[in-house]
Design an enzyme around this catalytic site. Structure first.
Site, PDB file in Angstrom:
ATOM      1  N   GLU A 170       0.791  -1.233   0.000  1.00 59.78           N
ATOM      2  CA  GLU A 170       0.000   0.000   0.000  1.00 59.78           C
ATOM      3  C   GLU A 170       0.826   1.288   0.000  1.00 59.78           C
ATOM      4  O   GLU A 170       0.785   2.064   0.969  1.00 59.78           O
ATOM      5  CB  GLU A 170      -0.949   0.019   1.209  1.00 59.78           C
ATOM      6  CG  GLU A 170      -1.938  -1.130   1.230  1.00 59.78           C
ATOM      7  CD  GLU A 170      -2.998  -0.973   2.318  1.00 59.78           C
ATOM      8  OE1 GLU A 170      -2.830  -0.121   3.205  1.00 59.78           O
ATOM      9  OE2 GLU A 170      -3.998  -1.706   2.275  1.00 59.78           O
ATOM     10  N   GLU A 355      -5.480  -8.593   1.155  1.00 61.81           N
ATOM     11  CA  GLU A 355      -6.109  -8.260   2.439  1.00 61.81           C
ATOM     12  C   GLU A 355      -7.587  -8.005   2.215  1.00 61.81           C
ATOM     13  O   GLU A 355      -7.974  -7.345   1.234  1.00 61.81           O
ATOM     14  CB  GLU A 355      -5.526  -6.971   3.053  1.00 61.81           C
ATOM     15  CG  GLU A 355      -4.160  -7.114   3.644  1.00 61.81           C
ATOM     16  CD  GLU A 355      -3.653  -5.811   4.260  1.00 61.81           C
ATOM     17  OE1 GLU A 355      -4.466  -4.980   4.738  1.00 61.81           O
ATOM     18  OE2 GLU A 355      -2.428  -5.629   4.250  1.00 61.81           O
TER      19      GLU A 355
HETATM   20  O1  LGS Z   1      -3.973  -3.306   9.549  1.00 59.96           O
HETATM   21  C1  LGS Z   1      -4.038  -2.709   8.313  1.00 59.96           C
HETATM   22  C2  LGS Z   1      -5.358  -2.948   7.660  1.00 59.96           C
HETATM   23  C3  LGS Z   1      -6.611  -2.625   8.408  1.00 59.96           C
HETATM   24  O2  LGS Z   1      -7.412  -1.841   7.488  1.00 59.96           O
HETATM   25  C4  LGS Z   1      -2.953  -3.197   7.355  1.00 59.96           C
HETATM   26  O3  LGS Z   1      -1.690  -3.157   7.945  1.00 59.96           O
HETATM   27  C5  LGS Z   1      -2.937  -2.322   6.130  1.00 59.96           C
HETATM   28  O4  LGS Z   1      -2.168  -2.948   5.123  1.00 59.96           O
HETATM   29  C6  LGS Z   1      -4.320  -1.931   5.586  1.00 59.96           C
HETATM   30  O5  LGS Z   1      -4.288  -0.582   5.251  1.00 59.96           O
HETATM   31  N1  LGS Z   1      -5.447  -2.089   6.492  1.00 59.96           N
HETATM   32  C7  LGS Z   1      -6.643  -1.483   6.441  1.00 59.96           C
HETATM   33  N2  LGS Z   1      -7.015  -0.663   5.525  1.00 59.96           N
HETATM   34  C8  LGS Z   1      -8.326  -0.155   5.352  1.00 59.96           C
HETATM   35  C9  LGS Z   1      -8.327   1.237   4.888  1.00 59.96           C
HETATM   36  C10 LGS Z   1      -9.737   1.706   4.677  1.00 59.96           C
HETATM   37  C11 LGS Z   1      -9.782   3.187   4.747  1.00 59.96           C
HETATM   38  C12 LGS Z   1     -11.169   3.661   4.611  1.00 59.96           C
HETATM   39  C13 LGS Z   1     -11.287   5.075   5.057  1.00 59.96           C
HETATM   40  C14 LGS Z   1     -12.715   5.516   4.873  1.00 59.96           C
HETATM   41  C15 LGS Z   1     -13.032   6.702   5.690  1.00 59.96           C
END
Ligand code: LGS
Length: 451
Positions: A170, A355
């Site tokens: 990411e 993921e």
């Molecule tokens: O723990 C992280 C997970 C959890 O949710 C992991 O290390 C990452 O690689 C990853 O980014 N992860 C994750 N991402 C979800 C991002 C969603 C963002 C939505 C925001 C909306 C307001």
């Protein structure tokens, strides 16, 4: 309309797995001669994480790796995606190799293989050696060489035992969180630094793939987070904001890696004079043949024009939507849509969902040792069905990794959010498979037929 009675299947050899990352589970960040990472530093800076939580202990996986692999085997996992902590291998980021750090991952890989679990190794999941941050980190162009050097140490040690390598996890989050908004390490806030960090991440990715072709004999790819953007209204302003947000988040990294150029919105509409002109040789370095791409999917965004800096776009909460504990909408259709989009834009490169998962308010472990997490189970079920829909539409999807194997340290959110299919009691370090893990285990055993 033709009616099919054949059960819809996942392809032969589909890899069913779970994912973690070093800083989030290992603990013991300075053990056996490791150097500090930017996350150790950041988490120990007052006010940077919820409750001041750090990765000093986390899931104590550094000491419990063997029992954790046994747990994976008991669930029937076919694959395990994990990351290596760069500063365990090269405490100063470059130069001197710390054999003890290498031994840790070598033992882990052997243990996985002995249980028939295929390792997917991510080189960079956000824990940059602090020594390199002191030299400018992702803002220093030399980082492409530093990263290729680190990658080469890992390829020499593990290629063959590891057959699936990931350069970066990411890159969008690394730059948006670490260099633009500052919620993640190293906590900078600069519109001028962000494009430089982005570009150096991509140069580092290219250099690491190039080095792999000289040393490695298997597969290497890039993992990106994709969040499909749907316009909140048909207004010209919202449509333009949606296109901008999509270019920024979803195309910024895959476009240069696969197509050899950045989406024009980055310069023309978002970064303006902060977006430098890059040399042709940089583009040549960035665009390397990828054996696969990894996609991390959690949610979508319904996008509208706002005055947010510098994107001028934001998400609208859906009145009828279902949301996880982190406030992200549950929207499985978005996963099908994005996989079809990626197939059409990038030419159906073999793809892994590296993921997918959710944090929900889980109940405590019940007396009989169960954790009832029907919402997480439902989330996984719907998303696996969405993947099957994409496969039916011709997408070349090779595997699925649940985020996450264990409850763990959710970066700046600390231990407050639990994404695991296995519950971790942080007081005793006891692991308890949740109902979702039992359900996933059956899905794997039936090769998806029970979903
Ligand atoms: O723990 C992280 C997970 C959890 O949710 C992991 O290390 C990452 O690689 C990853 O980014 N992860 C994750 N991402 C979800 C991002 C969603 C963002 C939505 C925001 C909306 C307001």
């Amino acid at each position: 309309m033709a009616v099919t009675t054949t059960p819809r299947r996942f392809p032969e050899g589909f890899l069913w797995g779970a994912a973690t990352a070093a800083h989030q589970i290992e603990g013991s960040p300075m053990a056996d001669g490791a150097g500090p990472s930017i996350w150790t530093r950041f988490a120990h800076t007052p006010g940077m994480t919820v409750n001041g939580d750090t990765g000093d202990v986390a899931c104590d996986h550094y000491n419990r790796w063997k029992e954790d692999v046994a747990l994976m085997a008991s669930l029937g996992l076919k694959a395990y995606r994990f990351s290596v902590s760069w500063s365990r291998i090269l405490p100063e980021g470059t130069g001197r190799v710390n054999q003890k750090g290498l031994d840790f991952y070598s033992r882990l890989v052997d243990e996985l293989l002995s249980k028939g679990i295929e390792p997917l190794l991510t080189l960079y999941h956000w824990d940059l050696p602090a020594a390199l941050d002191d030299r400018g980190g992702w803002l220093n162009r030399d980082i492409a060489d530093w990263f290729a050097e680190y990658g080469s140490v890992m390829y020499r040690a593990l290629d063959g035992r590891v057959k699936k390598w990931v350069t970066l996890n990411e890159p969008w989050v690394v730059t948006d969180g670490g260099y633009l908004h500052g919620a993640l390490a190293p906590g900078h806030r600069s519109k001028y630094e962000t494009p430089i960090a982005s570009h150096n991440l991509m140069r580092a990715h290219g250099a690491a793939v190039k080095a792999y072709r000289e040393i490695g004999k298997h597969e290497i790819g890039l993992v990106v987070n994709i969040e499909p953007k749907y316009a909140a209204t048909e207004s010209a302003a919202d449509l333009a904001a949606t296109k901008r947000a999509h270019a920024y988040m979803n195309e910024q990294y895959l476009d240069p890696a696969i197509l050899g150029h950045y989406p024009p919105e980055l310069k023309n509409e978002i970064f303006g004079d902060a977006w430098p002109e890059w040399a042709d040789e940089d583009y040549a370095l960035i665009k390397q043949k990828l054996d696969f791409i990894g996609i991390n999917y959690y949610t979508r965004s319904v996008t509208q024009a706002t005055d947010s800096y510098p994107l001028k776009a934001g998400a609208v909460r859906q009145k009828l939507g279902t949301y996880t504990e982190t406030g992200w909408e549950v929207f499985p259709q978005g996963l099908t849509d994005l996989l079809v989009w990626a197939k059409d834009r990038y030419g159906n490169i073999p793809t892994y969902i590296t993921e997918n998962g959710a944090a929900f308010f889980d109940p405590a472990v019940a007396e009989e040792g169960r954790v009832r997490d029907p919402l997480r189970m439902g989330y996984l079920k719907k998303h696996l069905t969405a993947i099957r829909d994409a496969i039916d539409q011709g997408c070349d999807i090779r595997g699925y990794m649940v985020w996450s194997l264990l409850d763990n340290l959710e970066w700046s959110l600390g231990y407050s959010k639990r994404f695991g299919i296995v519950h971790v009691n942080y007081g005793t370090q006891e692991r308890t498979p949740k109902d979702s893990a039992r359900w996933y285990s059956k899905a794997i055993a039936s090769h998806g037929a029970s979903i």
